[in-house]
Design an enzyme around this catalytic site. Structure first.
Site, PDB file in Angstrom:
ATOM      1  N   HIS A 197       0.816  -1.220   0.000  1.00 33.52           N
ATOM      2  CA  HIS A 197       0.000   0.000   0.000  1.00 33.52           C
ATOM      3  C   HIS A 197       0.852   1.273   0.000  1.00 33.52           C
ATOM      4  O   HIS A 197       0.335   2.356  -0.205  1.00 33.52           O
ATOM      5  CB  HIS A 197      -0.931   0.008   1.219  1.00 33.52           C
ATOM      6  CG  HIS A 197      -2.027  -1.017   1.118  1.00 33.52           C
ATOM      7  ND1 HIS A 197      -3.333  -0.685   0.836  1.00 33.52           N
ATOM      8  CD2 HIS A 197      -2.008  -2.363   1.217  1.00 33.52           C
ATOM      9  CE1 HIS A 197      -4.068  -1.787   0.797  1.00 33.52           C
ATOM     10  NE2 HIS A 197      -3.290  -2.822   1.021  1.00 33.52           N
ATOM     11  N   ASP A 226       3.829   9.449  -0.697  1.00 35.74           N
ATOM     12  CA  ASP A 226       2.653   8.659  -0.323  1.00 35.74           C
ATOM     13  C   ASP A 226       2.390   7.611  -1.390  1.00 35.74           C
ATOM     14  O   ASP A 226       2.501   7.914  -2.583  1.00 35.74           O
ATOM     15  CB  ASP A 226       1.423   9.575  -0.198  1.00 35.74           C
ATOM     16  CG  ASP A 226       0.499   9.156   0.918  1.00 35.74           C
ATOM     17  OD1 ASP A 226       0.429   7.940   1.189  1.00 35.74           O
ATOM     18  OD2 ASP A 226      -0.156  10.025   1.524  1.00 35.74           O
TER      19      ASP A 226
HETATM   20  O1  F6P Z   1      -1.170   2.767   4.654  1.00 36.53           O
HETATM   21  C1  F6P Z   1      -0.332   2.063   5.456  1.00 36.53           C
HETATM   22  C2  F6P Z   1      -0.922   1.717   6.810  1.00 36.53           C
HETATM   23  O2  F6P Z   1      -0.020   0.934   7.521  1.00 36.53           O
HETATM   24  C3  F6P Z   1      -2.216   0.969   6.740  1.00 36.53           C
HETATM   25  O3  F6P Z   1      -2.022  -0.396   6.556  1.00 36.53           O
HETATM   26  C4  F6P Z   1      -2.827   1.319   8.050  1.00 36.53           C
HETATM   27  O4  F6P Z   1      -4.197   1.196   8.052  1.00 36.53           O
HETATM   28  C5  F6P Z   1      -2.410   2.773   8.239  1.00 36.53           C
HETATM   29  O5  F6P Z   1      -1.179   2.877   7.577  1.00 36.53           O
HETATM   30  C6  F6P Z   1      -2.374   3.176   9.698  1.00 36.53           C
HETATM   31  O6  F6P Z   1      -1.272   2.640  10.353  1.00 36.53           O
HETATM   32  P1  F6P Z   1      -1.298   1.831  11.723  1.00 36.53           P
HETATM   33  O7  F6P Z   1      -1.934   0.521  11.440  1.00 36.53           O
HETATM   34  O8  F6P Z   1       0.142   1.712  12.090  1.00 36.53           O
HETATM   35  O9  F6P Z   1      -2.083   2.640  12.686  1.00 36.53           O
END
Ligand code: F6P
Length: 473
Positions: A158, A366
């Site tokens: 992602h 990003d």
């Molecule tokens: O976009 C990357 C990401 O790790 C997602 O998988 C996740 O939902 C978001 O960032 C928020 O991060 P975290 O799970 O560390 O709170």
């Protein structure tokens, strides 16, 4: 296609189905529901360190089995806070200045991936199709293969993938790259990431390149492709239409007293360029004294990963920047920046986007950035706002009718804010229309289908975001 099995670090709560769940969760749920699928991941909870082997809690809902396991404190620290968020996250966002290559975290990361593989392998059926998500779980495919799993396994990243000169600064670059050879399909957000990844494979001499986006390594053909993720545009537009009457949005409108709203919404993360954005806004106020008192910038920034020291430091810096700018420019009846360090419901945000004259989405780097797409989806077709978007967000590929900026160039971002505030309605409509149509075609359901089609199609299918975009236009 057989039963779909999704593995991701976080698993949305089974009951969370509406707008608050976000487009990704909704799309994956739809795909899982169709095949009676399984969704496995971390519960987000901490187990006691001496709790023994992980306990997996399962729940069946909507024809989907949700299976979550707790991580003990040490696993959480090494795998999630450590390797995933202090090494991989900054590295893959080109931030070598922030990486921490702690050996202890590296072994914790591989250990937790092995544990997930152990739990998953025993639940897999012969015709299951496995889809692994994101940087936390890169080695999962290799761990599954090591346990004899022969099912098709796809991986989608992602976040961005950097060029070799950045990636090879990591001590474990080869070890990590090798784990990718376990996958049948590796998906990225945009072609640029695919190109960077292929350059890394080449530079490390991993396998043999058999086509523009295929490699033969470890006895299998790995295909790579770009699958730009989208949102559920129709649903979000509908939510935004309804949300303008919500009490919070009404309060916001009343408090503006006719002033133009500029909005930014990001997790509190250094990749989002929030500090630079505030500084650019300050330059805008400096360069356009006539706008003072007539524009309000709302920055909504829920805290994130606060246990990671780099995040805590950044939290302080941004609060100081906002305070300093407000101290310099506020008037008795006007504050230039409203900085909210809390979560606002997704549905309410949709209403705020709809009322904002300018949406500021200026990450330093990003993978995609779905706020940019949500801002576009939320607009009133008769009187849309203007998106100011970083060139370094994956979304800039599709949203090239936005005002594209280099977020490091504060004067250029300041000029784009002014252009957005002043832009005539006809131009706003023309730019918005192009973007809306495009994100409508490349929506999250299409993203999900195209990845799974490619995974199902086997070694012959080659994919690229440009072919996907061309097909859609
Ligand atoms: O976009 C990357 C990401 O790790 C997602 O998988 C996740 O939902 C978001 O960032 C928020 O991060 P975290 O799970 O560390 O709170």
């Amino acid at each position: 296609m057989g039963r779909l099995v999704v593995v991701s670090n976080r698993v949305p709560p089974p009951a969370d189905k509406g707008a608050s769940a976000g487009g990704l969760a909704v799309a994956l749920r739809a795909a899982l529901k169709e095949t009676g699928g399984l969704w496995l991941g971390w519960s987000g909870e901490t187990a006691a360190d001496d709790a023994g082997p992980p306990k997996v809690r399962t729940r069946l809902e909507d024809n989907i089995t949700f299976a979550v396991l707790d991580l003990c404190k040490q696993d959480q620290e090494e795998y999630y806070q450590g390797f995933a968020n202090r090494a991989l996250w900054p590295l893959l966002h080109y931030r070598l200045d922030l990486v921490d290559f702690e050996r202890r975290d590296t072994s914790g990361f591989f250990r937790v991936n092995a544990m997930f593989a152990e739990e998953l392998a025993r639940r897999l059926k012969p015709d299951d199709v496995v889809w692994v998500h994101d940087y936390h779980l890169i080695p999962l495919g290799a761990e599954l293969r090591a346990r004899g799993v022969r099912n098709p396994i796809g991986f989608f990243l992602h976040i961005p993938w950097p060029p070799p000169d950045v990636f090879f600064a990591s001590p474990w670059h080869r070890r990590l790259l090798e784990t990718f050879t376990a996958y049948d399909l590796v998906g990225f957000q945009i072609d640029h990431d695919v190109d960077n990844f292929i350059s890394c494979l080449r530079r490390d001499g991993l396998g043999e390149q058999t086509g523009p986006t295929t490699f033969f390594a470890g006895g299998r053909t790995i295909r790579m492709g770009a699958f730009p993720i989208g949102i559920d545009v129709a649903a979000f537009a509908e939510t935004a239409r309804g949300a303008v009457d919500s009490p919070l949005v009404r309060r916001m409108v009343d408090s503006l007293r006719g002033r133009a709203l500029v909005v930014g919404v990001d997790r509190l993360d250094y990749s989002k360029g929030i500090d630079q954005r505030m500084l650019a806004y300050e330059r805008f106020l400096k360069a356009h004294p006539g706008r003072r008192g007539h524009v309000v910038y709302l920055q909504v920034t829920p805290k994130s990963r606060s246990e990671v020291p780099e995040y805590a430091a950044m939290q302080r810096e941004i609060a100081e920047t906002a305070g300093r700018i407000n101290g310099s420019y506020s008037d008795i009846d006007w504050v230039p920046i409203r900085y909210l360090n809390r979560t606002i419901k997704h549905a309410t945000l949709a209403g705020l986007y709809r009322m904002a004259r300018v949406g500021l989405v200026t990450p330093l780097r990003d993978g995609m950035n779905l706020v940019a797409k949500e801002y576009v989806a939320a607009q009133d077709p008769e009187d849309p706002g203007v998106l100011v978007l970083s060139r370094f967000a994956g979304a800039a590929r599709e949203l090239d009718s936005a005002l594209l900026v280099n977020p490091y160039d504060l004067d250029a971002t300041a000029a784009a804010i002014e252009e957005g505030v002043a832009m005539p309605r006809e131009e706003r409509i023309a730019r918005w229309r192009t973007m809306y149509d495009r994100i409508g075609r490349n929506n999250v359901h299409e993203w999900c289908r195209s990845f799974l089609r490619a995974l199902d199609a086997g070694p012959a299918a080659g994919v690229s975001d440009l072919t996907i975009l061309k097909k859609a236009s």
